[in-house]
Design a protein around this motif. Structure first.
Motif, PDB file in Angstrom:
ATOM      1  N   ASN A   1       1.031  -1.262  -0.406  1.00 10.97           N
ATOM      2  CA  ASN A   1       0.404  -0.258  -0.143  1.00 10.97           C
ATOM      3  C   ASN A   1       0.624   1.360  -0.208  1.00 10.97           C
ATOM      4  OD1 ASN A   1      -2.098  -1.577   2.494  1.00 10.97           O
ATOM      5  ND2 ASN A   1      -2.426  -1.373  -0.114  1.00 10.97           N
ATOM      6  N   MET A   2       1.950   1.052   0.578  1.00  8.67           N
ATOM      7  CA  MET A   2       2.476   2.736   0.750  1.00  8.67           C
ATOM      8  C   MET A   2       3.548   2.450  -0.983  1.00  8.67           C
ATOM      9  SD  MET A   2       4.344   2.248   4.462  1.00  8.67           S
ATOM     10  CE  MET A   2       5.556   3.760   4.388  1.00  8.67           C
ATOM     11  N   ILE A   3       3.975   1.796  -1.282  1.00  6.17           N
ATOM     12  CA  ILE A   3       4.922   2.153  -2.506  1.00  6.17           C
ATOM     13  C   ILE A   3       4.060   2.176  -3.479  1.00  6.17           C
ATOM     14  CG2 ILE A   3       5.386   1.273  -4.399  1.00  6.17           C
ATOM     15  CD1 ILE A   3       7.290  -0.857  -2.134  1.00  6.17           C
ATOM     16  N   VAL A   4       2.424   1.701  -3.681  1.00  9.78           N
ATOM     17  CA  VAL A   4       1.181   2.303  -4.719  1.00  9.78           C
ATOM     18  C   VAL A   4       1.416   3.452  -4.250  1.00  9.78           C
ATOM     19  CG1 VAL A   4      -0.852   1.888  -5.102  1.00  9.78           C
ATOM     20  CG2 VAL A   4       0.412  -0.076  -4.966  1.00  9.78           C
ATOM     21  N   LEU A   5       0.882   4.086  -2.647  1.00 11.80           N
ATOM     22  CA  LEU A   5       0.358   5.809  -2.347  1.00 11.80           C
ATOM     23  C   LEU A   5       2.130   6.608  -2.852  1.00 11.80           C
ATOM     24  CD1 LEU A   5      -1.361   4.776   0.789  1.00 11.80           C
ATOM     25  CD2 LEU A   5      -2.104   5.258  -1.240  1.00 11.80           C
ATOM     26  N   CYS A   6       2.697   6.534  -2.443  1.00 14.12           N
ATOM     27  CA  CYS A   6       3.825   6.997  -2.905  1.00 14.12           C
ATOM     28  C   CYS A   6       4.020   6.709  -4.543  1.00 14.12           C
ATOM     29  CB  CYS A   6       5.319   6.245  -1.851  1.00 14.12           C
ATOM     30  SG  CYS A   6       6.028   6.618  -0.413  1.00 14.12           S
ATOM     31  N   VAL A   7       4.349   5.985  -5.465  1.00 13.15           N
ATOM     32  CA  VAL A   7       4.210   6.276  -6.328  1.00 13.15           C
ATOM     33  C   VAL A   7       2.965   7.239  -7.843  1.00 13.15           C
ATOM     34  CG1 VAL A   7       4.093   5.152  -8.709  1.00 13.15           C
ATOM     35  CG2 VAL A   7       5.496   4.255  -6.929  1.00 13.15           C
ATOM     36  N   SER A   8       2.118   6.647  -6.625  1.00  7.88           N
ATOM     37  CA  SER A   8       0.826   7.616  -7.692  1.00  7.88           C
ATOM     38  C   SER A   8       1.098   8.827  -7.207  1.00  7.88           C
ATOM     39  CB  SER A   8      -0.923   6.933  -7.241  1.00  7.88           C
ATOM     40  OG  SER A   8      -0.705   6.905  -5.963  1.00  7.88           O
TER      41      SER A   8
ATOM     42  N   GLN B   1       3.052   6.091   8.887  1.00  3.99           N
ATOM     43  CA  GLN B   1       3.382   5.778   7.721  1.00  3.99           C
ATOM     44  C   GLN B   1       2.679   6.651   6.702  1.00  3.99           C
ATOM     45  OE1 GLN B   1       0.823   2.115   8.775  1.00  3.99           O
ATOM     46  NE2 GLN B   1       2.719   0.636   8.741  1.00  3.99           N
ATOM     47  N   ILE B   2       1.421   7.396   6.635  1.00  3.08           N
ATOM     48  CA  ILE B   2       1.443   8.043   6.237  1.00  3.08           C
ATOM     49  C   ILE B   2       1.879   9.093   6.404  1.00  3.08           C
ATOM     50  CG2 ILE B   2      -0.599  10.516   6.080  1.00  3.08           C
ATOM     51  CD1 ILE B   2      -1.168   7.419   4.858  1.00  3.08           C
ATOM     52  N   ALA B   3       2.192   9.869   7.019  1.00  5.85           N
ATOM     53  CA  ALA B   3       4.276  10.747   6.920  1.00  5.85           C
ATOM     54  C   ALA B   3       5.021  10.420   6.050  1.00  5.85           C
ATOM     55  CB  ALA B   3       4.602  11.117   8.100  1.00  5.85           C
ATOM     56  N   VAL B   4       5.376   9.633   6.212  1.00  7.14           N
ATOM     57  CA  VAL B   4       6.219   8.564   5.325  1.00  7.14           C
ATOM     58  C   VAL B   4       6.098   8.352   4.046  1.00  7.14           C
ATOM     59  CG1 VAL B   4       8.106   6.729   4.463  1.00  7.14           C
ATOM     60  CG2 VAL B   4       7.635   7.297   7.032  1.00  7.14           C
ATOM     61  N   VAL B   5       4.775   8.478   3.362  1.00  7.11           N
ATOM     62  CA  VAL B   5       4.310   8.483   2.460  1.00  7.11           C
ATOM     63  C   VAL B   5       3.827  10.347   1.490  1.00  7.11           C
ATOM     64  CG1 VAL B   5       1.896   7.766   0.804  1.00  7.11           C
ATOM     65  CG2 VAL B   5       2.494   5.634   2.372  1.00  7.11           C
ATOM     66  N   ILE B   6       3.970  10.915   2.602  1.00  6.05           N
ATOM     67  CA  ILE B   6       4.065  12.436   1.818  1.00  6.05           C
ATOM     68  C   ILE B   6       4.774  12.527   1.735  1.00  6.05           C
ATOM     69  CG2 ILE B   6       3.126  14.735   2.786  1.00  6.05           C
ATOM     70  CD1 ILE B   6       0.798  13.142   4.631  1.00  6.05           C
ATOM     71  N   PHE B   7       6.425  12.441   2.431  1.00  5.61           N
ATOM     72  CA  PHE B   7       7.199  13.284   2.429  1.00  5.61           C
ATOM     73  C   PHE B   7       8.348  12.186   0.831  1.00  5.61           C
ATOM     74  CE2 PHE B   7      12.014  12.079   3.239  1.00  5.61           C
ATOM     75  CZ  PHE B   7      12.246  13.714   3.661  1.00  5.61           C
TER      76      PHE B   7
END
Length: 485
Positions: free
Chosen positions: A193-200, A238-244
């Motif tokens: 999920n984290m990878i998909v969210l980061c890339v998109s 986790q959300i902070a990592v995705v945003i960053f």
């Protein structure tokens, strides 16, 4: 030759639909309910007609380039290899690669096919996520049929077949929201999920600058929702990592791309958002209440041009800042905005809500534009959509406005009936109220951030969300008999 190709493509589409029908688990006319069978019959008629017309539109326009103003700029950037204040190099790079694949004269073919392929994948992913968590019993053939119904929305197809970032940006937003829905329903986030969210998220920012604001708001809402359901603080980290990571990836790509020395466009700023959002229509009216410094920079003639929307504000700001300095111009803009808001806050608030409404319900927006009054930029998109095949395209476009709107209204009334008559359904009323409120407010973020007139191309994703809701509600098994509730 063109008619033969259209007939062949349409035959393949209809054959595909027949095969899907035979394999579906929930969309076959084998129910004991007469009303259910009627709804399924209408569903398949709608899918077949829209696919047939949509296939014809694709064949007739696959080598055509709609004359949007931004198109020439993207093409020029694909040759120059430089970004400007508004646009990154990601989309021009895609154009450049498509030109190498098939040649400069027919690069649209590979670009449009690529955009449509990404759109199909993103829509199918959204449909799978929604059906997976609804425990509805739909199988892969049902998923394909519903995906086909959503894919051929003409208003979205028009941008799948245009040299603009909107198609890819819409697909990235679909993937991001679908993955976020998966996280919310699972009450947790895994590495995938984290990878998909980061890339998109990162690609969305590179395609349209405002997706950073929208993405951050979406992620924060997702984190709060998961925490509220499970009381798990881990989701915030986790959300902070995705945003960053998403921001770092997008900004890193931009940092590697040289800036155009010929760029005269004003970079996106708070002043560029506030000035066209608040001042037009009121600028000259309150001229005497501005400070002397403001009146020196913005004279009456200039404000009249802004009121009449005869001035291109980004270029105006660029010139004023070059002459007076950025600090003085910014101070003048804030002074005007404070003065106007103090006197016209209610009118501006209502205008903002109206824009949010137009964005949140784009098909109603189209009805208003077609039959009542000009309130936004939909007419420009429509004129580009029909420019190469007027008769076919006009029918396709209006089919995609009127029929889904009628279906949606029927579904809304059916749902209201269930809420009134069925006690079990009444428990869902508050949930649906929250969903609608969040829907409009989320669009409100865009309505406030975007300073231009309402334009449905900025919110293509809401055509898709609305269509998907309509198709699922239209084909579900909810019984209207009160005694079974």
């Amino acid at each position: 030759m063109g008619e033969k190709v259209i007939n062949f493509v349409s035959f393949i589409l209809v054959l595909l639909i027949v095969i899907l029908y035979k394999k579906t688990a929930k969309l076959q006319l084998n129910s004991n309910s007469f009303s259910k069978n009627i709804r399924l019959a209408l569903f398949w008629i709608y899918i077949i007609l829209q696919s047939y017309i949509g296939g014809a539109y694709i064949v007739q326009n696959i080598f055509c380039e709609p004359s949007f103003g931004d198109t020439s700029e993207y093409i020029a950037m694909s040759y120059e290899g430089e970004k400007n204040a508004y646009r990154s190099m990601l989309y021009p790079l895609i154009i450049k690669l498509c030109r190498k694949v098939i040649g400069a004269d027919h690069y649209m073919l590979s670009l449009y096919v690529f955009q449509m392929a990404v759109a199909v994948i993103s829509i199918a992913y959204l449909v799978v996520i929604i059906l997976k968590h609804s425990n509805s019993g739909y199988n892969w053939a049902d998923v394909c049929a519903i995906t086909m119904g959503v894919f051929f929305i003409p208003q979205v197809m028009g941008f799948n077949m245009a040299v603009l970032t909107d198609s890819f940006a819409c697909s990235m937003l679909i993937i991001m929201t679908a993955c976020g829905t998966d996280v919310f329903c699972n009450r947790k986030m895994n590495l995938k999920n984290m990878i998909v969210l980061c890339v998109s998220f990162s690609l969305g920012i590179l395609l349209r600058y405002e997706r950073m604001v929208f993405g951050i708001a979406f992620f924060l809402g997702l984190a709060v929702g998961v925490y509220w359901m499970k009381r798990e603080k881990k989701i915030f980290y986790q959300i902070a990592v995705v945003i960053f990571v998403g921001i770092v990836l997008s900004q890193g790509f931009n940092a590697l791309t040289p800036n155009s020395e010929m760029d005269s466009r004003h970079e996106m700023s708070t002043e560029l958002i506030l000035l066209p959002r608040i001042v037009p229509g009121y600028g000259e009216k309150y001229y005497d209440k501005y400070s002397e410094a403001t009146r020196k920079i913005f004279n009456k003639e200039m404000l009249k041009g802004i009121d009449d929307e005869a001035v291109y504000i980004p270029s105006l700001l660029y010139e004023l800042e070059d002459y007076y300095s950025k600090e003085k111009v910014s101070a003048a803009i804030y002074d005007m905005c404070r003065t106007i808001l103090a006197n016209e806050w209610m009118s501006i608030f209502i205008d903002t809500l109206a824009k949010c409404f137009l964005y949140a319900f784009p098909r109603l927006f189209a009805i208003i534009e077609f039959h009542i009054a000009h309130v936004g930029g939909l007419d420009w998109n429509y004129s580009r959509f029909i420019m190469h095949t007027p008769t076919l395209s006009d029918f396709y476009y209006r089919f995609g406005v009127y029929i889904p709107l009628i279906g949606t209204i029927c579904c809304v009334f059916r749902q209201i009936y269930l809420f009134i008559k069925c006690r079990k359904q009444q428990k869902k009323l508050a949930v649906w109220g929250i969903v609608v409120l969040v829907w409009v407010l989320s669009i409100g973020i865009w309505g406030v951030v975007n300073p231009s007139r309402a334009n449905d191309r900025y919110v293509l994703v809401f055509y898709i969300f609305g269509e998907l809701w309509m198709l699922l509600k239209w084909t579900n098994n909810e019984n209207l008999r009160v005694e079974k509730c």
